[in-house]
Write a protein that holds these residues in place. Sequence first.
Motif, mmCIF file in Angstrom:
data_model
loop_
_atom_site.group_PDB
_atom_site.id
_atom_site.type_symbol
_atom_site.label_atom_id
_atom_site.label_comp_id
_atom_site.label_asym_id
_atom_site.label_seq_id
_atom_site.Cartn_x
_atom_site.Cartn_y
_atom_site.Cartn_z
ATOM 1 N N CYS A 18 7.227 -32.576 78.560
ATOM 2 C CA CYS A 18 6.120 -31.631 78.515
ATOM 3 C C CYS A 18 5.906 -31.193 77.064
ATOM 4 O O CYS A 18 6.834 -30.700 76.418
ATOM 5 N N LYS A 19 4.700 -31.363 76.567
ATOM 6 C CA LYS A 19 4.403 -30.996 75.185
ATOM 7 C C LYS A 19 4.317 -29.487 74.986
ATOM 8 O O LYS A 19 4.440 -29.008 73.870
ATOM 9 N N LYS A 20 4.153 -28.759 76.077
ATOM 10 C CA LYS A 20 4.040 -27.302 75.958
ATOM 11 C C LYS A 20 5.412 -26.623 75.906
ATOM 12 O O LYS A 20 5.666 -25.784 75.054
ATOM 13 N N LYS A 41 2.984 -26.046 84.660
ATOM 14 C CA LYS A 41 1.912 -26.446 85.579
ATOM 15 C C LYS A 41 0.794 -27.216 84.880
ATOM 16 O O LYS A 41 -0.352 -27.178 85.303
ATOM 17 N N ILE A 42 1.132 -27.922 83.781
ATOM 18 C CA ILE A 42 0.142 -28.771 83.126
ATOM 19 C C ILE A 42 0.448 -30.224 83.459
ATOM 20 O O ILE A 42 1.592 -30.584 83.743
ATOM 21 N N ASN A 43 -0.571 -31.073 83.448
ATOM 22 C CA ASN A 43 -0.381 -32.490 83.712
ATOM 23 C C ASN A 43 0.246 -33.161 82.505
ATOM 24 O O ASN A 43 -0.160 -32.921 81.370
ATOM 25 N N VAL A 44 1.237 -34.016 82.776
ATOM 26 C CA VAL A 44 1.983 -34.696 81.722
ATOM 27 C C VAL A 44 1.990 -36.190 82.016
ATOM 28 O O VAL A 44 2.334 -36.611 83.117
ATOM 29 N N PHE A 45 1.603 -36.985 81.030
ATOM 30 C CA PHE A 45 1.701 -38.435 81.158
ATOM 31 C C PHE A 45 3.115 -38.867 80.792
ATOM 32 O O PHE A 45 3.736 -38.280 79.906
ATOM 33 N N PRO A 46 3.657 -39.909 81.429
ATOM 34 C CA PRO A 46 4.981 -40.400 81.057
ATOM 35 C C PRO A 46 4.937 -41.017 79.662
ATOM 36 O O PRO A 46 3.951 -41.638 79.289
ATOM 37 N N HIS A 47 6.007 -40.819 78.909
ATOM 38 C CA HIS A 47 6.061 -41.446 77.591
ATOM 39 C C HIS A 47 6.735 -42.811 77.667
ATOM 40 O O HIS A 47 6.567 -43.641 76.775
#
Length: 85
Positions: A18-20, A41-47
Amino acid sequence: MLKTPYQGGNRCFGEYICKKCNRRWMSANSWKNTQQCKQCKINVFPHKQRPLHKPDGLDKSDMNKFHPRELCGRCKLIGEFCGNF
């Protein structure tokens, strides 16, 4: 449009950050979409994503393990548990 590293039709193993809040997690229910961070609760793309491997030809997945459907982008998209597919 953002894309995940894996664009196939099957589930795979994904690693998320999560970047946040910098929370990290892994999921064997990773698809070509996002998952939601439990904290932010933010959408996260897999790295990272890679195919699921079956050790010694056996599926060792625990299908009884809790899967947070409300956080899974695939479950939200199809309207039911993504592990059925």
